[in-house]
Design an enzyme around this catalytic site. Sequence first.
Site, short mmCIF file in Angstrom:
data_model
loop_
_atom_site.label_atom_id
_atom_site.label_comp_id
_atom_site.label_asym_id
_atom_site.label_seq_id
_atom_site.Cartn_x
_atom_site.Cartn_y
_atom_site.Cartn_z
N ASP A 137 95.46 80.42 96.28
CA ASP A 137 94.72 79.28 95.72
C ASP A 137 94.60 79.38 94.21
O ASP A 137 94.54 78.35 93.52
CB ASP A 137 93.33 79.19 96.36
CG ASP A 137 93.39 78.62 97.78
OD1 ASP A 137 94.49 78.23 98.21
OD2 ASP A 137 92.35 78.57 98.45
N HIS A 190 94.22 78.79 101.21
CA HIS A 190 92.95 79.31 101.72
C HIS A 190 92.92 80.84 101.73
O HIS A 190 92.03 81.42 102.35
CB HIS A 190 92.60 78.75 103.11
CG HIS A 190 92.30 77.29 103.08
ND1 HIS A 190 91.36 76.72 102.24
CD2 HIS A 190 92.84 76.26 103.80
CE1 HIS A 190 91.33 75.42 102.44
NE2 HIS A 190 92.21 75.11 103.37
N GLU A 212 87.04 83.80 98.69
CA GLU A 212 86.90 83.49 100.11
C GLU A 212 85.57 84.08 100.55
O GLU A 212 85.24 85.22 100.16
CB GLU A 212 88.06 84.06 100.93
CG GLU A 212 89.43 83.50 100.55
CD GLU A 212 89.54 82.00 100.70
OE1 GLU A 212 88.81 81.43 101.54
OE2 GLU A 212 90.34 81.38 99.97
N ASP A 219 89.25 82.53 92.32
CA ASP A 219 89.02 81.92 93.63
C ASP A 219 88.39 82.96 94.55
O ASP A 219 88.74 84.16 94.48
CB ASP A 219 90.31 81.40 94.25
CG ASP A 219 90.01 80.54 95.47
OD1 ASP A 219 89.57 79.39 95.29
OD2 ASP A 219 90.18 81.03 96.60
#
Length: 583
Positions: A165, A160, A22, A20
């Site tokens: 996540d 998030h 960001e 994952d």
Amino acid sequence: MREGKGSSVPRYLSDYCVLDLETTGVFVTSAEIIEISAIRVRGGNVVAEFSQLVNPGCKIPAAATAVNNITDVMVKDAPLLKEVIDDFLAFVGADVILGYNNAGFDMNLVYDKVMFLRGKAFGNDYIDLMHAARRTLPELENHKLETLSKYYGLDTKGEHRALKDCYLTKDCYEKLNSQFGDAAFRSKSYSEGSRGQHYSSETKALQMLQEFLEEIIADGQVTATEFFSLTHWMTEHRDLQGCFPFDRVFDALDRVLADGKVTPEELLELQDIFSDFVDPVKSQGCHEEVQTLKGKHVCITGDFNLGSRSEVFELIEAAGGIIDKNVKKATDYVVVGANGSDAWKTGNYGGKILKAMEYNAKGTNIKIIEEDVFVPAVQYLIEHPEACECSSEVEQEIDWKTPVQEMLEQMIVDMELPENSLYLMTNYGRDGKKITSYSVCIYEPDYPLPPNAKKDPTRNSIVLNIKEGKEKLELLVGTVQYGDVGNVPEDAEIKQLKSDTANVHVILSMTSGSLVAYIKKNTQYALANYTSKASMFGCCSSFNACSDAKKCVHVNKLYSKACIYRGHLDAGRIFYGKNRNVD
């Protein structure tokens, strides 16, 4: 095209890595990674973690911080991506990468960064859990990771952030497998032994737009951040112009930006408009009574509860309907099977529904109707033929749009104009649903034509506008144009309004024999007085061929309106070749 990118894995695995990211934005072409996390899973259990904040080398937008709570201060002393990418690649090795909506974003972004920094492809195969969730749990209000996690009773606190996540994705993956098994991770086409669907880059981009719109409307509102993100994406993908629903979405955004302000009311309207594009079968589906199928053209799409396609065809023909294998202008109904289809390019609808919407945008009236509405009505008509006989007396809608469009298409051929340069456009109100009027348009494509260029509906010249009444049409013709064209039909009613001094209102019956001819006269006038969007130029390299032909032979007769020599040719003054008559 990302050469060497991995492929989707259509089955459950017990050994994999979850990834994952960001990022600073939602577009692969401009996003920078600010956090990269992964967990290694063996036998369904987590055995190792990797998580690292990354200095993106730029300011983190407030919109990104609002989602992931990562600030500039937090990444100020973090390493650059080039300093951690090798450790990440060593951690995931050759593992299959599990992610949420990773097929179109995370995998592509990591691929691009690895290619840029290390000159090699990131070729790990992957599993996109969001696709599996959509396929197996269509009843969910949306298919965000948070929604799926709550469906399975997982704690979403801290969502998030990349590592959290990863764990949510892993837990949802295991629970989805427990509930549905391998079937959750493979499409119908794969399970039947097919090689699966192979889509063009254009179709993939439209699928991305579809998913983008789904995510935007998932929480029931369109935010200003989402609005500007979508606007940016649309600008980056202008090569999709001419493809549904790109043009409609673009027009909706353009209307909002027209006054330079984005109001809460406009964002609320966009929510409804985008919902129509995401699932047009539900939002635009016809729920009116089917009164007769005698002589009606019917096209079907998707899989039916009723049975096989041949059984559906038999039902339609038994009621007097005509089967259309593909959608065309004469099609009356597109019937959508209750089970949909895994082959549909956009998930909620396929090429036939798309074609029907495209035709309807140009003025036709093809009804999109669902199986659970259509089939019972047709079965009743077969069992009660007297109802069908009575319905034949019902007044049929007058189709004035098809002959107008056909006239415009013939003008294109006769006058050797660019393809699609004349057409009838449907205009919608601010809600994007209600038809307010129609416009006869001249569209000039770029010259030379860029690769994969599509029609840009925002660059039309309007010949005249048409407002539709119950039985009459109100043609809004420019005052000067009205006087110059003349030839006003004898059966026309003329109005000149104080509130609209720019136009003369010519009112004609939809069935008037003068209607198409009068619109054609106005179109010819508009073409004769058309000014190209190109800058004036002396002549092109075809001046000798034009001279010998005594007319312009350019492939784009609208662009060549900017040619000074064409003006001489049109006036009979020939400067070159065998027909030269000017010294």
